[in-house]
Design a protein around this motif. Structure first.
Motif, PDB file in Angstrom:
ATOM      1  N   PRO A  80       0.836  -1.204   0.000  1.00  0.00           N
ATOM      2  CA  PRO A  80       0.000   0.000   0.000  1.00  0.00           C
ATOM      3  C   PRO A  80       0.873   1.256   0.000  1.00  0.00           C
ATOM      4  CG  PRO A  80       0.030  -0.994   2.187  1.00  0.00           C
ATOM      5  CD  PRO A  80       0.790  -1.926   1.282  1.00  0.00           C
ATOM      6  N   PRO A  81       0.345   2.392  -0.484  1.00  0.00           N
ATOM      7  CA  PRO A  81       1.121   3.634  -0.492  1.00  0.00           C
ATOM      8  C   PRO A  81       1.628   4.031   0.892  1.00  0.00           C
ATOM      9  CG  PRO A  81      -0.832   3.858  -1.851  1.00  0.00           C
ATOM     10  CD  PRO A  81      -0.947   2.546  -1.149  1.00  0.00           C
ATOM     11  N   HIS A  82       0.866   3.662   1.928  1.00  0.00           N
ATOM     12  CA  HIS A  82       1.279   3.940   3.310  1.00  0.00           C
ATOM     13  C   HIS A  82       1.460   2.600   4.021  1.00  0.00           C
ATOM     14  CE1 HIS A  82       0.238   8.108   2.507  1.00  0.00           C
ATOM     15  NE2 HIS A  82      -0.945   7.698   2.078  1.00  0.00           N
ATOM     16  N   PRO A  83       2.642   1.984   3.878  1.00  0.00           N
ATOM     17  CA  PRO A  83       2.835   0.628   4.396  1.00  0.00           C
ATOM     18  C   PRO A  83       2.787   0.530   5.913  1.00  0.00           C
ATOM     19  CG  PRO A  83       4.891   1.518   3.532  1.00  0.00           C
ATOM     20  CD  PRO A  83       3.819   2.472   3.146  1.00  0.00           C
ATOM     21  N   ASP A  84       2.907   1.675   6.612  1.00  0.00           N
ATOM     22  CA  ASP A  84       2.834   1.664   8.068  1.00  0.00           C
ATOM     23  C   ASP A  84       1.393   1.716   8.577  1.00  0.00           C
ATOM     24  OD1 ASP A  84       2.666   4.201   6.932  1.00  0.00           O
ATOM     25  OD2 ASP A  84       3.354   5.216   8.756  1.00  0.00           O
ATOM     26  N   MET A  85       0.432   1.780   7.653  1.00  0.00           N
ATOM     27  CA  MET A  85      -0.981   1.816   8.006  1.00  0.00           C
ATOM     28  C   MET A  85      -1.683   0.593   7.430  1.00  0.00           C
ATOM     29  SD  MET A  85      -1.680   5.871   7.256  1.00  0.00           S
ATOM     30  CE  MET A  85      -3.431   5.723   7.657  1.00  0.00           C
ATOM     31  N   PRO A  86      -2.832   0.202   8.005  1.00  0.00           N
ATOM     32  CA  PRO A  86      -3.548  -0.968   7.463  1.00  0.00           C
ATOM     33  C   PRO A  86      -3.962  -0.754   6.007  1.00  0.00           C
ATOM     34  CG  PRO A  86      -4.387  -0.373   9.635  1.00  0.00           C
ATOM     35  CD  PRO A  86      -3.478   0.739   9.216  1.00  0.00           C
ATOM     36  N   ALA A  87      -3.858  -1.809   5.211  1.00  0.00           N
ATOM     37  CA  ALA A  87      -4.278  -1.730   3.812  1.00  0.00           C
ATOM     38  C   ALA A  87      -5.799  -1.633   3.737  1.00  0.00           C
ATOM     39  CB  ALA A  87      -3.793  -2.958   3.045  1.00  0.00           C
ATOM     40  N   GLN A  88      -6.292  -0.757   2.854  1.00  0.00           N
ATOM     41  CA  GLN A  88      -7.720  -0.597   2.597  1.00  0.00           C
ATOM     42  C   GLN A  88      -7.931  -0.461   1.102  1.00  0.00           C
ATOM     43  OE1 GLN A  88      -8.897   2.846   4.918  1.00  0.00           O
ATOM     44  NE2 GLN A  88      -9.474   1.559   6.658  1.00  0.00           N
ATOM     45  N   PHE A  89      -9.008  -1.041   0.608  1.00  0.00           N
ATOM     46  CA  PHE A  89      -9.229  -1.097  -0.834  1.00  0.00           C
ATOM     47  C   PHE A  89      -9.221   0.282  -1.492  1.00  0.00           C
ATOM     48  CE2 PHE A  89     -12.067  -1.048  -4.534  1.00  0.00           C
ATOM     49  CZ  PHE A  89     -11.397  -1.940  -5.347  1.00  0.00           C
ATOM     50  N   LEU A  90      -9.939   1.257  -0.926  1.00  0.00           N
ATOM     51  CA  LEU A  90     -10.057   2.564  -1.552  1.00  0.00           C
ATOM     52  C   LEU A  90      -8.986   3.549  -1.094  1.00  0.00           C
ATOM     53  CD1 LEU A  90     -13.926   3.188  -1.635  1.00  0.00           C
ATOM     54  CD2 LEU A  90     -12.410   2.683  -3.564  1.00  0.00           C
ATOM     55  N   PHE A  91      -8.671   3.546   0.192  1.00  0.00           N
ATOM     56  CA  PHE A  91      -7.857   4.630   0.733  1.00  0.00           C
ATOM     57  C   PHE A  91      -6.397   4.259   0.981  1.00  0.00           C
ATOM     58  CE2 PHE A  91     -12.281   5.316   2.134  1.00  0.00           C
ATOM     59  CZ  PHE A  91     -12.524   6.486   1.428  1.00  0.00           C
ATOM     60  N   ASN A  92      -6.073   2.980   1.007  1.00  0.00           N
ATOM     61  CA  ASN A  92      -4.684   2.546   1.141  1.00  0.00           C
ATOM     62  C   ASN A  92      -4.524   1.175   0.491  1.00  0.00           C
ATOM     63  OD1 ASN A  92      -1.998   2.939   2.004  1.00  0.00           O
ATOM     64  ND2 ASN A  92      -2.345   1.806   3.906  1.00  0.00           N
ATOM     65  N   PRO A  93      -4.759   1.112  -0.831  1.00  0.00           N
ATOM     66  CA  PRO A  93      -4.812  -0.188  -1.518  1.00  0.00           C
ATOM     67  C   PRO A  93      -3.430  -0.791  -1.758  1.00  0.00           C
ATOM     68  CG  PRO A  93      -5.039   1.579  -3.102  1.00  0.00           C
ATOM     69  CD  PRO A  93      -4.995   2.242  -1.753  1.00  0.00           C
ATOM     70  N   ARG A  94      -3.360  -2.102  -1.680  1.00  0.00           N
ATOM     71  CA  ARG A  94      -2.129  -2.794  -2.073  1.00  0.00           C
ATOM     72  C   ARG A  94      -1.986  -2.681  -3.584  1.00  0.00           C
ATOM     73  NH1 ARG A  94      -4.618  -6.383   1.509  1.00  0.00           N
ATOM     74  NH2 ARG A  94      -3.483  -6.741   3.459  1.00  0.00           N
ATOM     75  N   LEU A  95      -0.797  -2.261  -4.039  1.00  0.00           N
ATOM     76  CA  LEU A  95      -0.550  -2.012  -5.453  1.00  0.00           C
ATOM     77  C   LEU A  95       0.775  -2.632  -5.871  1.00  0.00           C
ATOM     78  CD1 LEU A  95      -1.469   1.797  -5.422  1.00  0.00           C
ATOM     79  CD2 LEU A  95      -2.926  -0.039  -6.269  1.00  0.00           C
ATOM     80  N   TRP A  96       0.957  -2.724  -7.189  1.00  0.00           N
ATOM     81  CA  TRP A  96       2.214  -3.196  -7.767  1.00  0.00           C
ATOM     82  C   TRP A  96       2.877  -2.071  -8.551  1.00  0.00           C
ATOM     83  CZ3 TRP A  96       3.651  -7.641  -5.798  1.00  0.00           C
ATOM     84  CH2 TRP A  96       2.679  -8.571  -5.414  1.00  0.00           C
ATOM     85  N   ASN A  97       4.186  -1.969  -8.433  1.00  0.00           N
ATOM     86  CA  ASN A  97       4.979  -1.031  -9.232  1.00  0.00           C
ATOM     87  C   ASN A  97       5.199  -1.680 -10.594  1.00  0.00           C
ATOM     88  OD1 ASN A  97       6.681   0.953 -10.153  1.00  0.00           O
ATOM     89  ND2 ASN A  97       8.347   0.501  -8.751  1.00  0.00           N
ATOM     90  N   ASP A  98       4.223  -1.473 -11.496  1.00  0.00           N
ATOM     91  CA  ASP A  98       4.074  -2.302 -12.689  1.00  0.00           C
ATOM     92  C   ASP A  98       4.752  -1.776 -13.955  1.00  0.00           C
ATOM     93  OD1 ASP A  98       2.489  -0.141 -13.286  1.00  0.00           O
ATOM     94  OD2 ASP A  98       0.595  -1.235 -13.272  1.00  0.00           O
ATOM     95  N   GLY A  99       5.563  -0.740 -13.817  1.00  0.00           N
ATOM     96  CA  GLY A  99       6.246  -0.208 -14.988  1.00  0.00           C
ATOM     97  C   GLY A  99       5.523   0.924 -15.661  1.00  0.00           C
ATOM     98  N   SER A 100       4.409   1.375 -15.061  1.00  0.00           N
ATOM     99  CA  SER A 100       3.637   2.459 -15.675  1.00  0.00           C
ATOM    100  C   SER A 100       4.238   3.833 -15.400  1.00  0.00           C
ATOM    101  CB  SER A 100       2.184   2.414 -15.181  1.00  0.00           C
ATOM    102  OG  SER A 100       2.115   2.439 -13.776  1.00  0.00           O
ATOM    103  N   GLY A 101       5.366   3.884 -14.688  1.00  0.00           N
ATOM    104  CA  GLY A 101       6.029   5.159 -14.464  1.00  0.00           C
ATOM    105  C   GLY A 101       5.309   6.010 -13.453  1.00  0.00           C
TER     106      GLY A 101
END
Length: 332
Positions: free
Chosen positions: A105-126
């Motif tokens: 998630p963008p804020h790894p020190d906070m609980p993951a949430q679908f809308l406000f702190n979603p788990r994401l992949w650094n997928d090459g989209s820059g």
């Protein structure tokens, strides 16, 4: 520079030794799900990364068996991808290891949430996924493969990667950037963001998308996603053409499979591998033949006209890695 190089080699040897030595100190993993973690990165970028490993019945820890990596979509999780795709049940029937990693998630020190702190992949989209541009997902997946080869007897010649949505784009990135380790990839409903690249080794591709996908329009266009800066999607054909270019593929062969499923194959690829493309009529942003956890009004309609897990596994089975030729040593 020489000292630095020696230090890097020694450090790599220590890490490799630690991973390789793990099986001697641990029992053979039992069938079922195992929660694993590994520390990746250094300094401010050091993160503890997590993943679920599914072990099939009959696993003895000695025989080398295939490995399928399933990358969840934006806002999802490895555990959630199990229920959505059925790769655990497929693993049990076919006898391979299935692994379900978690994005960051963008804020790894906070609980993951679908809308406000979603788990994401650094997928090459820059400039695409907000807050995870610094995350070394390729390093994580490579280190995870090391662990799975050592602790779970994953066969280096049969390591495969699939993914959905943002995870599909990450699967493309894994196929390109870890082509010396990946036998084949199968992204579902996510674009390939890289352009003008070349493989180290050819990687076969199977790609699946629905004609009713609001987040990956067949002809491209703008989409609205809360966690992305990029709002425009390229046409689906652009991702395919880029992979075909890297493989040196020839003309397509089109086959209607019935029930609104169109199959397009590019199997005359001078650099090796092939490209298969499945287009499912009316399918929304949903894993084909799987379960969606989101309302239909947002993601579109599901479809059982194609079972992506079954089709992808058959493709993977047909594409083990060919041995990498070692250049002959030159005489001084």
């Amino acid at each position: 520079m020489r000292r630095a190089a020696i230090s890097m080699i020694v450090a790599a040897a220590i890490v490799t030794s630690a991973i390789a030595g793990a099986p001697a100190n641990q029992p053979v993993p039992a069938p079922g799900n195992h929660n694993e973690s590994i520390v990746v990165g250094t300094g401010a970028n050091k993160l503890t990364r997590t993943f679920v490993v599914h072990v099939p019945p009959g696993f003895d820890g000695k025989s080398k068996i295939p490995l399928v990596i399933m990358l969840h979509g934006a806002g999802g999780s490895g555990a959630g991808a199990i229920a959505e795709t059925g790769w655990d049940a497929k693993s049990d029937r076919e006898g391979f290891i299935a692994v379900f990693p978690d994005g960051t998630p963008p804020h790894p020190d906070m609980p993951a949430q679908f809308l406000f702190n979603p788990r994401l992949w650094n997928d090459g989209s820059g400039s695409g996924t907000i807050g995870v541009e610094h995350v070394d997902d390729l390093g994580f997946i490579s280190a995870m493969i090391d662990l799975l080869e050592a602790r779970y007897s994953a066969d280096p010649a049969r390591i495969y990667c699939t993914g959905f949505s943002n995870g599909a784009s990450m699967a493309f990135s894994v196929g390109l950037n870890l082509s010396d380790r990946i036998a084949a990839i199968a992204p579902v409903a996510g674009p390939f963001w890289y352009r003008e690249k070349q493989f180290a080794y050819p990687v076969p591709l199977l790609f699946i998308v629905g004609t009713g996908d609001p987040f990956n329009p067949i002809d491209g266009g703008n989409v609205k996603l809360q966690w992305e800066k990029i709002k425009s999607r390229p046409p689906v054909e652009d991702s395919l053409k880029e992979w075909e270019r890297m493989l040196g593929c020839g003309p397509e062969m089109e086959t209607a499979r019935g029930n609104g499923v169109l199959e397009i194959t590019y199997d005359h690829c001078i650099k090796g591998g092939e490209v298969e493309y499945y287009r499912v009529q009316g399918l929304g942003h949903v894993w084909p033949g799987g379960k969606s956890r989101l309302p239909e009004k947002y993601v579109g309609k599901p479809s059982d006209n194609l079972n992506a897990t079954n089709v992808i596994w058959e493709f993977f089975k047909a594409h083990p890695r060919t041995p990498i030729a070692t250049p002959a040593a030159k005489n001084d």
